[in-house]
Design a protein around this motif. Structure first.
Motif, PDB file in Angstrom:
ATOM      1  N   GLU A  47      -2.554  -3.035   2.055  1.00 25.18           N
ATOM      2  CA  GLU A  47      -3.817  -2.298   1.959  1.00 25.18           C
ATOM      3  C   GLU A  47      -3.855  -1.098   2.892  1.00 25.18           C
ATOM      4  O   GLU A  47      -4.511  -0.112   2.608  1.00 25.18           O
ATOM      5  CB  GLU A  47      -4.978  -3.231   2.286  1.00 25.18           C
ATOM      6  CG  GLU A  47      -5.143  -4.356   1.294  1.00 25.18           C
ATOM      7  CD  GLU A  47      -6.262  -5.304   1.691  1.00 25.18           C
ATOM      8  OE1 GLU A  47      -6.830  -5.152   2.788  1.00 25.18           O
ATOM      9  OE2 GLU A  47      -6.567  -6.193   0.900  1.00 25.18           O
ATOM     10  N   THR A  48      -3.184  -1.211   4.040  1.00 28.18           N
ATOM     11  CA  THR A  48      -3.192  -0.140   5.035  1.00 28.18           C
ATOM     12  C   THR A  48      -1.756   0.172   5.446  1.00 28.18           C
ATOM     13  O   THR A  48      -0.823  -0.547   5.077  1.00 28.18           O
ATOM     14  CB  THR A  48      -3.996  -0.549   6.287  1.00 28.18           C
ATOM     15  OG1 THR A  48      -3.384  -1.717   6.848  1.00 28.18           O
ATOM     16  CG2 THR A  48      -5.442  -0.839   5.942  1.00 28.18           C
ATOM     17  N   ASP A  49      -1.592   1.202   6.249  1.00 28.06           N
ATOM     18  CA  ASP A  49      -0.262   1.606   6.707  1.00 28.06           C
ATOM     19  C   ASP A  49       0.292   0.561   7.678  1.00 28.06           C
ATOM     20  O   ASP A  49      -0.245   0.357   8.758  1.00 28.06           O
ATOM     21  CB  ASP A  49      -0.334   2.971   7.377  1.00 28.06           C
ATOM     22  CG  ASP A  49       1.029   3.518   7.733  1.00 28.06           C
ATOM     23  OD1 ASP A  49       2.042   2.833   7.506  1.00 28.06           O
ATOM     24  OD2 ASP A  49       1.072   4.653   8.242  1.00 28.06           O
ATOM     25  N   ILE A  50       1.365  -0.093   7.278  1.00 25.28           N
ATOM     26  CA  ILE A  50       1.971  -1.165   8.074  1.00 25.28           C
ATOM     27  C   ILE A  50       3.325  -0.734   8.641  1.00 25.28           C
ATOM     28  O   ILE A  50       4.039  -1.555   9.214  1.00 25.28           O
ATOM     29  CB  ILE A  50       2.134  -2.447   7.218  1.00 25.28           C
ATOM     30  CG1 ILE A  50       2.678  -2.151   5.800  1.00 25.28           C
ATOM     31  CG2 ILE A  50       0.824  -3.185   7.077  1.00 25.28           C
ATOM     32  CD1 ILE A  50       4.112  -1.798   5.763  1.00 25.28           C
ATOM     33  N   THR A  51       3.649   0.537   8.510  1.00 23.11           N
ATOM     34  CA  THR A  51       4.963   1.020   8.894  1.00 23.11           C
ATOM     35  C   THR A  51       5.307   0.689  10.345  1.00 23.11           C
ATOM     36  O   THR A  51       6.391   0.170  10.625  1.00 23.11           O
ATOM     37  CB  THR A  51       5.063   2.541   8.659  1.00 23.11           C
ATOM     38  OG1 THR A  51       4.736   2.811   7.296  1.00 23.11           O
ATOM     39  CG2 THR A  51       6.447   3.059   8.958  1.00 23.11           C
ATOM     40  N   SER A  52       4.419   0.974  11.266  1.00 15.28           N
ATOM     41  CA  SER A  52       4.732   0.722  12.680  1.00 15.28           C
ATOM     42  C   SER A  52       4.925  -0.766  12.953  1.00 15.28           C
ATOM     43  O   SER A  52       5.800  -1.148  13.732  1.00 15.28           O
ATOM     44  CB  SER A  52       3.657   1.306  13.597  1.00 15.28           C
ATOM     45  OG  SER A  52       2.410   0.714  13.342  1.00 15.28           O
TER      46      SER A  52
END
Length: 69
Positions: A47-52
């Motif tokens: 749903e959200t940016d999980i890259t980090s």
């Protein structure tokens, strides 16, 4: 969104090592590895940016990954 990563994961045992950590990220709805792809692709639906968060998991377990566009 779908996130795609090139990874250093090569074996199912390595997926098992990392799966617990991926499953703990609440924003991740679904993930899978494609070890038959030359880049050992990890696809994540979130749903959200999980890259980090993904980078942190891989670094902590001494694996590498790079987000692909």
């Amino acid at each position: 969104m779908v996130y795609v990563f090139k990874t250093s994961i090569q074996y199912k045992k390595q997926i098992k090592d990392i799966s617990k950590n991926l499953n703990e990220i609440n924003e991740i709805k679904k993930w899978n590895f494609d070890l038959e792809d030359c880049d050992n692709i990890l696809r994540i639906v979130a749903e959200t940016d999980i890259t980090s968060s993904v980078y942190e998991i891989f670094d902590a377990l001494n694996y590498s990954c790079i987000e692909l566009e």
